[in-house]
Design a protein around this motif. Sequence first.
Motif, PDB file in Angstrom:
ATOM      1  N   ALA A 166       0.944  11.764  11.023  1.00 30.41           N
ATOM      2  CA  ALA A 166       1.001  10.789  12.075  1.00 30.41           C
ATOM      3  C   ALA A 166      -0.323  11.028  13.235  1.00 30.41           C
ATOM      4  CB  ALA A 166       2.225  11.387  13.066  1.00 30.41           C
ATOM      5  N   VAL A 167      -0.960  12.100  13.181  1.00 32.62           N
ATOM      6  CA  VAL A 167      -2.136  12.315  13.934  1.00 32.62           C
ATOM      7  C   VAL A 167      -3.400  11.781  13.267  1.00 32.62           C
ATOM      8  CG1 VAL A 167      -3.682  13.968  14.945  1.00 32.62           C
ATOM      9  CG2 VAL A 167      -1.230  14.393  14.956  1.00 32.62           C
ATOM     10  N   ARG A 168      -3.480  11.737  11.918  1.00 31.78           N
ATOM     11  CA  ARG A 168      -4.643  11.267  11.188  1.00 31.78           C
ATOM     12  C   ARG A 168      -4.459   9.849  11.198  1.00 31.78           C
ATOM     13  NH1 ARG A 168      -3.268  12.508   5.310  1.00 31.78           N
ATOM     14  NH2 ARG A 168      -2.299  10.258   5.767  1.00 31.78           N
ATOM     15  N   ASP A 169      -3.336   9.394  11.311  1.00 34.98           N
ATOM     16  CA  ASP A 169      -3.180   7.702  11.142  1.00 34.98           C
ATOM     17  C   ASP A 169      -3.009   7.117  12.621  1.00 34.98           C
ATOM     18  OD1 ASP A 169      -3.346   8.031   8.197  1.00 34.98           O
ATOM     19  OD2 ASP A 169      -1.032   7.748   8.129  1.00 34.98           O
ATOM     20  N   GLY A 170      -3.127   7.791  13.507  1.00 34.30           N
ATOM     21  CA  GLY A 170      -2.989   7.342  14.864  1.00 34.30           C
ATOM     22  C   GLY A 170      -1.449   7.048  15.399  1.00 34.30           C
ATOM     23  N   GLU A 171      -0.474   7.434  14.461  1.00 37.27           N
ATOM     24  CA  GLU A 171       0.850   7.098  14.825  1.00 37.27           C
ATOM     25  C   GLU A 171       1.547   7.955  15.944  1.00 37.27           C
ATOM     26  OE1 GLU A 171       2.394   4.443  13.858  1.00 37.27           O
ATOM     27  OE2 GLU A 171       1.379   3.833  12.060  1.00 37.27           O
TER      28      GLU A 171
END
Length: 281
Positions: free
Chosen positions: A227-232
Amino acid sequence: MPYDIGPRRIVCLTEEPTEVLYALGEQERIVGISGFTVRPPRARKEKPKVSAFTSAKIGEILALEPDFVIGFSDIQAEIARELIAAGVEVWISNHRSVAGILDYIRRLGALVGVPRRAEEYVHQVMMHLDSIERAAVALPKRPLVYFEEWDEPLITGIRWVAELVRIAGGDDVFPERSAMPLARDRIIADPGEVVREAPDIIFGSWCGKKFRRDRVAARPGWSAIPAVRDGELHEIKSPIILQPGPAALLDGITALHTVIARWSHAYAERAARGPSRKRRS
């Protein structure tokens, strides 16, 4: 027009009874509300604000001469005790689930003499939940979801939130904690637990303050979370998700499903283009 059934002068110590009574057309019975009330917006203009959540202006409440006061949970036990000692009838509800919220609407409607209207309103809310659930079942992929209710310490979402996440098409990564009614029992002492659960989406709803995506992303080790890596990282405003009333079952779940559905379709599109990244089974 005089009322024939139920209390005539109601003080609402939280938002959900205010929202329900307005929805049922019984707002004239309300003589005082919580200062945190935002739904419906007109209530703040029409009704005096006499309480917070953990505190209340007892003298001002008594001056309103209520014949019924409605509160929520053990957190308002001391307020209830003072009012009961002063001779006021108090109802402290303690519903913590989607089914509990629906039953709460029914009970409140019965208390003010409009059970049929309350049942009709519950039916409308259930139809909305059903429509979201049908759309969720059709999604190509269910994301893993971490819902954060507070940041210092980390507190994961309460039961009705976890249930709404599921209905909206996601899987809560801490379902066992959501069953705990008290916030202290939903504390995540080790932030590494969230890293290990690897959620695809993080929802934040920090009651009383703005959700800070940058602070969440900067937590040690959290850059590895999908989620953090993908901006979610997404904020759900607390008035529409952390109040155990109609708002959560209408606007709250809609906000959850909008994000989850967009993620799911994007995931399917990426999978169609090539091998997808590994995720927890």
